[in-house]
Design an enzyme around this catalytic site. Structure first.
Site, mmCIF file in Angstrom:
data_model
loop_
_atom_site.group_PDB
_atom_site.id
_atom_site.type_symbol
_atom_site.label_atom_id
_atom_site.label_comp_id
_atom_site.label_asym_id
_atom_site.label_seq_id
_atom_site.Cartn_x
_atom_site.Cartn_y
_atom_site.Cartn_z
ATOM 1 N N ASP A 1 -34.157 -48.252 38.201
ATOM 2 C CA ASP A 1 -34.805 -48.388 39.809
ATOM 3 C C ASP A 1 -35.130 -49.728 39.584
ATOM 4 O O ASP A 1 -36.065 -50.093 38.637
ATOM 5 C CB ASP A 1 -35.783 -47.462 39.868
ATOM 6 C CG ASP A 1 -36.358 -47.314 41.217
ATOM 7 O OD1 ASP A 1 -36.563 -48.557 41.681
ATOM 8 O OD2 ASP A 1 -36.247 -46.122 41.693
ATOM 9 N N GLN B 1 -37.775 -39.482 51.416
ATOM 10 C CA GLN B 1 -36.487 -40.213 50.955
ATOM 11 C C GLN B 1 -36.280 -41.534 51.687
ATOM 12 O O GLN B 1 -36.442 -41.645 53.035
ATOM 13 C CB GLN B 1 -35.261 -39.201 51.139
ATOM 14 C CG GLN B 1 -33.829 -39.999 50.654
ATOM 15 C CD GLN B 1 -32.765 -38.699 50.841
ATOM 16 O OE1 GLN B 1 -32.939 -37.807 51.301
ATOM 17 N NE2 GLN B 1 -31.624 -39.337 50.397
ATOM 18 N N HIS C 1 -29.952 -38.751 45.185
ATOM 19 C CA HIS C 1 -30.548 -39.245 43.903
ATOM 20 C C HIS C 1 -31.797 -38.576 43.106
ATOM 21 O O HIS C 1 -32.544 -37.894 43.941
ATOM 22 C CB HIS C 1 -30.955 -40.796 43.936
ATOM 23 C CG HIS C 1 -31.762 -40.935 45.073
ATOM 24 N ND1 HIS C 1 -31.536 -41.137 46.306
ATOM 25 C CD2 HIS C 1 -33.150 -41.306 44.934
ATOM 26 C CE1 HIS C 1 -32.785 -41.259 47.060
ATOM 27 N NE2 HIS C 1 -33.713 -41.462 46.150
ATOM 28 N N PHE C 2 -31.648 -38.556 41.846
ATOM 29 C CA PHE C 2 -32.845 -38.051 41.075
ATOM 30 C C PHE C 2 -33.350 -39.118 40.322
ATOM 31 O O PHE C 2 -32.848 -39.787 39.615
ATOM 32 C CB PHE C 2 -32.005 -37.187 40.171
ATOM 33 C CG PHE C 2 -31.560 -35.638 40.600
ATOM 34 C CD1 PHE C 2 -29.997 -35.824 41.367
ATOM 35 C CD2 PHE C 2 -31.983 -34.523 40.288
ATOM 36 C CE1 PHE C 2 -29.677 -34.610 41.806
ATOM 37 C CE2 PHE C 2 -31.376 -33.463 40.869
ATOM 38 C CZ PHE C 2 -30.357 -33.396 41.589
ATOM 39 N N HIS C 3 -34.658 -39.245 40.602
ATOM 40 C CA HIS C 3 -35.612 -40.023 39.699
ATOM 41 C C HIS C 3 -35.879 -39.228 38.367
ATOM 42 O O HIS C 3 -36.133 -38.323 38.262
ATOM 43 C CB HIS C 3 -37.022 -40.369 40.533
ATOM 44 C CG HIS C 3 -36.747 -40.680 41.845
ATOM 45 N ND1 HIS C 3 -37.057 -42.357 42.049
ATOM 46 C CD2 HIS C 3 -36.659 -40.401 43.050
ATOM 47 C CE1 HIS C 3 -36.967 -42.330 43.354
ATOM 48 N NE2 HIS C 3 -36.797 -41.047 43.808
HETATM 49 P P1 5GP Z 1 -36.187 -42.476 47.481
HETATM 50 O O1 5GP Z 1 -37.495 -43.084 48.072
HETATM 51 O O2 5GP Z 1 -35.154 -42.482 48.431
HETATM 52 O O3 5GP Z 1 -36.480 -41.224 46.878
HETATM 53 O O4 5GP Z 1 -36.060 -43.631 46.090
HETATM 54 C C1 5GP Z 1 -35.151 -44.765 46.395
HETATM 55 C C2 5GP Z 1 -35.247 -45.416 45.264
HETATM 56 O O5 5GP Z 1 -34.504 -46.478 45.194
HETATM 57 C C3 5GP Z 1 -36.660 -46.185 44.977
HETATM 58 O O6 5GP Z 1 -37.503 -45.804 43.870
HETATM 59 C C4 5GP Z 1 -36.452 -47.569 45.073
HETATM 60 O O7 5GP Z 1 -37.122 -48.405 44.156
HETATM 61 C C5 5GP Z 1 -34.703 -47.605 44.587
HETATM 62 N N1 5GP Z 1 -34.207 -48.938 44.908
HETATM 63 C C6 5GP Z 1 -34.188 -49.286 46.178
HETATM 64 N N2 5GP Z 1 -33.088 -50.186 46.402
HETATM 65 C C7 5GP Z 1 -32.725 -50.510 45.268
HETATM 66 C C8 5GP Z 1 -31.584 -51.235 44.904
HETATM 67 O O8 5GP Z 1 -30.924 -52.042 45.325
HETATM 68 N N3 5GP Z 1 -31.247 -51.001 43.657
HETATM 69 C C9 5GP Z 1 -31.962 -49.958 42.693
HETATM 70 N N4 5GP Z 1 -31.507 -50.233 41.457
HETATM 71 N N5 5GP Z 1 -32.769 -49.239 43.042
HETATM 72 C C10 5GP Z 1 -33.148 -49.297 44.306
#
Ligand code: 5GP
Length: 138
Positions: free
Chosen positions: A33, A96, A102-104
């Site tokens: 991330d 989200q 996706h899974f963190h």
């Molecule tokens: P969400 O908020 O949708 O659960 O998580 C999205 C995650 O994607 C966030 O933790 C953010 O830091 C990560 N993220 C956003 N854009 C990118 C990117 O271009 N590359 C990578 N590797 N991670 C990203």
């Protein structure tokens, strides 16, 4: 809602933008991330085009959990982490921000995850170093 093929993770899957890859198999991809909530924060995504967990096939959902477990074990070992949070958000209302399931995998505690999503862009050199450590721990 229709899947948006222009989301950032779809672009990563197509190789249109780079990522620091940790693991890949037929159904899943894991990478660092770029705005980590803790050192070693990784993401696991299905290759299937799906916005949320509810849109995933049973096979892809099972593959994601298997990969999340593998990646979590490697992150735990590499970061010498006492605990690992595996977190998965569905829908804007849940927080989200990227419209591909996706899974963190985060070496932290839920209580310590106060920085919020996408708050701080990590230095590429530091991310690359952490990725190397995690890859070596599989
Ligand atoms: P969400 O908020 O949708 O659960 O998580 C999205 C995650 O994607 C966030 O933790 C953010 O830091 C990560 N993220 C956003 N854009 C990118 C990117 O271009 N590359 C990578 N590797 N991670 C990203």
């Amino acid at each position: 809602m229709a899947y948006d093929a222009q989301n950032i993770f779809a672009k990563i899957l197509r190789g249109e933008i780079p990522c620091l890859k940790l693991y890949e198999d037929e159904h899943t991809l894991a990478f660092m991330d770029i705005m980590p909530q803790a050192d070693g924060h990784a993401l696991v995504i299905p290759k299937e085009a799906a916005e949320t967990l509810f849109d995933l096939s049973d096979q892809a959902a099972a593959a994601c959990v298997q990969t999340a477990r593998k990646v979590a074990q490697a992150v735990k070992k590499a970061m010498d982490a006492p605990g690992i949070v595996v977190l998965q958000l569905n829908g804007v209302a849940a927080g989200q921000t990227v419209a591909h399931c996706h899974f963190h995998v985060i070496p932290s505690s839920l209580a310590a995850l106060t920085k919020g999503h996408g708050a701080h862009m990590e230095k590429p050199e530091k991310l690359a170093e952490l990725a190397e450590k995690i890859r070596a721990a599989f």
